[in-house]
Design an enzyme around this catalytic site. Structure first.
Site, PDB file in Angstrom:
ATOM      1  CE  LYS A  79      42.181  38.180  35.092  1.00 50.01           C
ATOM      2  NZ  LYS A  79      41.914  39.710  35.318  1.00 50.01           N
ATOM      3  CB  SER A 154      39.137  39.914  37.456  1.00 51.74           C
ATOM      4  OG  SER A 154      39.779  40.597  36.704  1.00 51.74           O
ATOM      5  CB  SER A 178      41.803  42.763  38.137  1.00 51.66           C
ATOM      6  OG  SER A 178      40.273  43.482  38.485  1.00 51.66           O
TER       7      SER A 178
END
Lengths: 477, 482
Positions: A79, A154, A178
């Site tokens: 990420k 997210s 997330s």
């Protein structure tokens, strides 16, 4: 060609034996990315040359007869809020468009040491604020199961990459769900370890008391392997815990006879899609057949969890994001004749709407005259949530709920109403508030879209969580 | 209507650690800009603070030296505001639960009265970096500013006094004593010129006999004790004028102007910052065990009051001499080291408090600028005590030791300046001088004692100052009376 559809543990033996080469594996991943990512848009940046070079080095080692560690040579997506030295980390924000970190996050060092090959950085909601990855300043990632829908957020890019076989495994971060919610939407496994298990050094902070890095994988075994790599006390993170790390793969058995499961009625009632609810009930039946028992429980403080989170997280975020001021790195507005102008314009132009929204909320709840009524009160409410969990864990080994109230919603469906968007995390948020470990595993397909089952464990009891998840997964193969 | 001044001081001292409060960067002063930095002290994305244990140890020392009660658990907090020298956009400080509280500093006024100035609290916090303004002397009129983060994250101790001071003298004595205490405790060098000690002054007035405090004005960033005295004096006068003319003192922050000795308004209460303090989530509560405190207590260096007592009672120095030495730690330490070599406290005290400072003042230098060592000084005093050299000769030896750092024994040997203290050597000289000056001998024998000085002078000249004056006097008297 289909190497990238395998799990890490399946690939390990074949790499070790020389049946497949690490470079082949990496190339098969890049081929898929080349084919699919124009549509999926999971990645913000790729490390093509470096990844291939790293794979070549591993192939040489294999030839020399060296023993591979379990995840060595496995391609991983990371990420884009986790810092890699000398490489761009954007957090999906315009603010950090060309920002190169001067150091490695501790987890990156650990991935390197384990011989993993980082394929690229994945898309996310800007500064990890969002539940759909639609808040990215760069692109909207699509859910590989149905590209009209969101992958969740997210960590949407990481979840989509794994689901689309554009990576074998991935790392995400989880502050209010997330990792778990995108895992649920994309039909992959996603886990948030207990707060303090994984170092946050090098994870761009959103809410310091809630953030944790965790794995997104195709199956539970890969999650256990990846946990083995990333967990551990770090002297660079004062909140990381000094506890021994067990070999999490040893927890992977199906021995859940007599295991007690609590199901909070607050998480399976109003607001939860009927098919999602039924999927969870079916999953509970499956676990019952395997020898576990379950009962409905009540965690009354949970109806305040969402509002408590949306006071504490933005408060911490408002301070964590104060460093983005145009002085030292990142974006600086061209309209900066005075210091005040530089601050105002840089931050107004550099941040997206949701980020600004949360900074404003956070600043407000900490301000003089409001601190006691909001922030202080929210911390007290947080203790109540912790207490409810503690009490439940006196009688139950794990707590199960749906990961999200619905399956993946359509792109653009919830963007006009922030509160609607926030609701997607109502089942995952209480877990972060209490710092507990939790996993989301796929348990059904509803109208073509995956449904996620959330399993929550006692503090530092990742092993029981993994055991229950593994048991269910193997029992429904 | 008489008004009573009420003064409170907030003092920041830089704790003397090798590395910064939350990272491993060096705290070395005067290095090239932005050379002692890392991801943590420059507020890079993803960086986290880690507490420096030595800084906590120094905080314990500061607490013990000022009789504070140490909180076994204290909390770090974020103090939020934007300024270019504050990389994270917040300072990690302490707010609700500080490191220690309720201490005091003893002062003695010029009239001998003893007074206790209370300390409300001492807490730990990180320093900010430095803005260097370009195109002007300061921020006003500058074109732009550069940011140097070498100083960012250095450990500070914020010491807040109770509003116990009632005069400029109180404030000055408090600051002198606090600075001295921090130096002796090994907490800080507290050199205001190096920015290791900073003071914010709070002044208010109230009617004599009143219980409540008046409205206070805060004066920030004073740069010398002298200016603090001037600022307080001015503020008392200014506020007196305001109140006597029926006005009200505004609660505000004021700036002291060195050139005019006045203060001007900088920021009103309404414009003051809301720092939005909240507990620092990246750090655990700071726990200081009783065992740790006891260990530090057992390792505490000698504090000023104890040293003063020892100088008077054990070394036999006068109250005045003891005070002069103790009030300057550098000289005091130097003195101790020299005494350990020669064992002559009174003699050494004399050299350290008058001869040496006299020389330094003349050349406008500091002790550390010279090559003089306590060891050499001690040796020289031993030579005087043994009678090898006279006090007069010693002064030239001192100069050589200061300028070249030469061992006094070598200086004396090379220059042939050893004292003549052997009567056999002196008698021929004395006889020769007396024989050459019969008129003066007559004068002496007639009763003019003063003539002895003339003879001594001649003998000293003849022996190039090497004759032991005491012995010369004695031998002369013997000769002349025979």
């Amino acid at each position: 060609m289909t190497l990238n559809t395998k799990t890490a543990h399946e690939l390990h033996a074949r790499l070790q034996s020389g049946e497949i080469k690490a470079t082949e594996l990496v190339n098969s991943v890049f081929q898929t990315i080349d084919q699919k990512d124009n549509d999926i848009k999971a990645y913000l940046s790729l490390r093509r040359e470096k990844a291939i070079a790293e794979a070549e080095a591993i192939d040489l080692n294999i030839q020399k007869g060296e023993k591979l560690s379990p995840l060595e040579g496995i391609p991983i997506a990371v990420k884009d809020n986790i810092c890699i030295q000398g490489e761009v980390t954007t957090c999906a924000s315009k603010f950090l468009e060309n920002f190169k970190s001067s150091y490695n996050a501790t987890v990156i060092d650990r991935l390197r040491k384990a011989g993993m090959i980082i394929i690229g950085k994945t898309n996310m909601d800007e500064f990890a604020m969002g539940s759909s990855t639609e808040n990215s300043a760069y692109q909207v990632t699509r859910n590989p199961r149905d590209t009209a829908t969101v992958p969740g957020g997210s960590s949407g890019g990481s979840a989509a990459a794994v689901a689309a076989d554009e990576a074998i495994v991935a790392l995400g971060s989880d502050t209010g769900g997330s990792i778990r919610q995108p895992a649920s939407f994309c039909g992959v496994v996603g886990m948030k370890p207990t707060y303090g298990r994984v170092s946050r050094y090098g994870l761009v902070a959103f809410a310091s008391s809630l953030d944790q890095i965790g794995p997104l994988t195709k199956d539970v075994r890969d999650t256990a392997e990846l946990l083995n790599v990333i967990c551990g006390k770090d002297k660079m993170d004062s909140t990381s815990v000094d506890l021994p790390i067990p070999d999490f793969t040893k927890a992977l058995n199906q021995d859940i006879q007599g295991l007690k499961i609590g199901v909070p009625k607050e998480l399976i009632g109003e607001g939860v899609d009927e098919e999602v609810k039924n999927s969870v009930l079916s999953a509970l039946d499956q676990l019952k057949q395997q020898g576990a028992e379950w009962a409905e429980i009540s965690l009354p403080s949970f109806d305040k969890a969402l509002s408590t989170y949306y006071i504490i997280a933005p408060a911490e975020a408002s301070a964590n994001l104060a460093r983005y001021d145009g002085v030292k790195y990142g974006y600086r507005s061209k309209q900066a004749p005075t210091l005040r102008d530089m601050y105002f314009n840089t931050r107004s132009e550099g941040f997206g709407m949701e980020v600004k929204r949360r900074i404003l909320i956070g600043t407000y709840v900490l301000s003089a005259g409001y601190y006691d009524a909001y922030y202080l009160k929210a911390q007290k409410a947080r203790t109540l949530i912790l207490n409810d969990f503690q009490k439940a864990f006196e009688s139950y080994d794990v707590i199960i709920s749906p990961t999200a109230p619905t399956t993946a919603f359509k792109v653009g469906e919830k963007t006009s109403d922030p509160l609607q968007m926030y609701m997607s995390d109502f089942a995952t948020i209480p877990v972060n508030m209490a710092g507990l470990p939790a996993i989301s595993i796929p348990c059904n397909i509803s109208r073509g879209l995956p449904v996620g089952l959330q399993i929550i464990g006692k503090p530092f009891d990742e092993e029981t969580v993994l055991k229950v998840a593994y048991s269910y997964e193997q029992g429904t193969k | 209507m008489t008004f009573e001044p009420v003064i409170g001081l907030e003092v920041h001292v830089q704790a003397k650690t090798k590395t910064k409060l939350f990272c491993a960067c060096a705290t070395e002063f005067g290095e090239m800009q932005n050379s002692n930095i890392c991801p943590i002290c420059t507020g890079q994305p993803g960086a986290l603070p880690v507490i420096n244990r030595k800084a906590v140890e120094l905080a314990i020392k500061a607490a013990l030296a000022t009789n504070c009660k140490i909180n076994t658990k204290s909390i770090f907090a974020r103090k939020n505001y934007f300024y270019p020298d504050l990389p994270k956009g917040y300072q990690i400080s302490q707010f609700e639960k500080p490191f220690c509280e309720h201490g005091y500093v003893d002062i003695e006024l010029s009239d001998g009265t003893a007074k206790k100035i209370g300390l409300t609290r001492i807490h730990m916090e990180e320093d900010a970096g430095k803005n260097v303004h370009q195109g002007a002397d300061g921020i006003l009129g500058s074109d732009y500013s550069l940011v140097d983060l070498n100083r960012a994250c250095t450990p500070l101790l914020e010491i807040v006094s109770e509003p116990d001071m009632r005069s400029v003298e109180d404030a000055r004595l408090f600051l002198d004593q606090l600075k001295l205490t921090m130096q002796y405790a090994g907490v800080s060098d507290a050199d205001m010129e190096k920015g290791q000690l900073r003071v914010d002054v709070n002044v208010s007035l109230r009617k004599k006999g009143a219980q409540e405090y008046g409205v206070r004005a805060e004066i920030k960033n004073m740069n010398s004790f002298r200016n603090i005295e001037r600022a307080i004096k001015y503020e008392i006068e200014r506020q007196t004028e305001v109140l006597e003319s029926g006005g009200e003192v505004a609660q505000e922050t004021r700036n002291f102007d060195d050139a005019t000795g006045t203060t001007t308004s900088l920021r009103s209460k309404e414009e003051s910052h809301d720092y939005r303090y909240f507990p620092e989530p990246d750090l655990l509560p700071l726990e200081v065990s009783k065992e740790w405190i006891e260990q530090v207590k057992s390792e505490m260096p000698e504090l000023p009051a104890a040293r003063n007592k020892r100088y008077i009672e054990e070394l036999g120095l006068s109250d005045y001499d003891a005070m002069v030495l103790v009030n300057n730690k550098i000289y005091s330490d130097f003195f101790e080291a020299a005494v350990s070599v020669c064992g002559e406290p009174k003699l050494t005290c004399n050299w350290v408090t008058s001869e040496i400072p006299g020389y330094l003042k003349d050349k406008n230098i500091e002790l550390c600028d010279t090559k003089l060592t306590p060891n050499n000084l001690g040796k020289m005093i031993s030579l005087i005590k043994k009678g090898t050299i006279s006090g007069k000769i010693a002064k030239t030896v001192l100069t050589e030791m200061i300028e070249k750092g030469t061992d006094p024994e070598i200086v004396v040997k090379n220059s042939g300046m050893t004292q003549i203290a052997n009567p056999d050597e002196l008698e021929p000289v004395i006889n020769a001088i007396l024989a050459a000056n019969p008129a003066q001998v007559e004068q002496y024998k007639k009763g003019e004692q003063k003539v002895l000085g003339f003879f001594v002078g001649q003998i000293m000249k003849e022996t190039k100052g090497r004759a032991n004056p005491g012995l010369v006097n004695q031998l002369l008297k013997e000769q002349l009376s025979s």
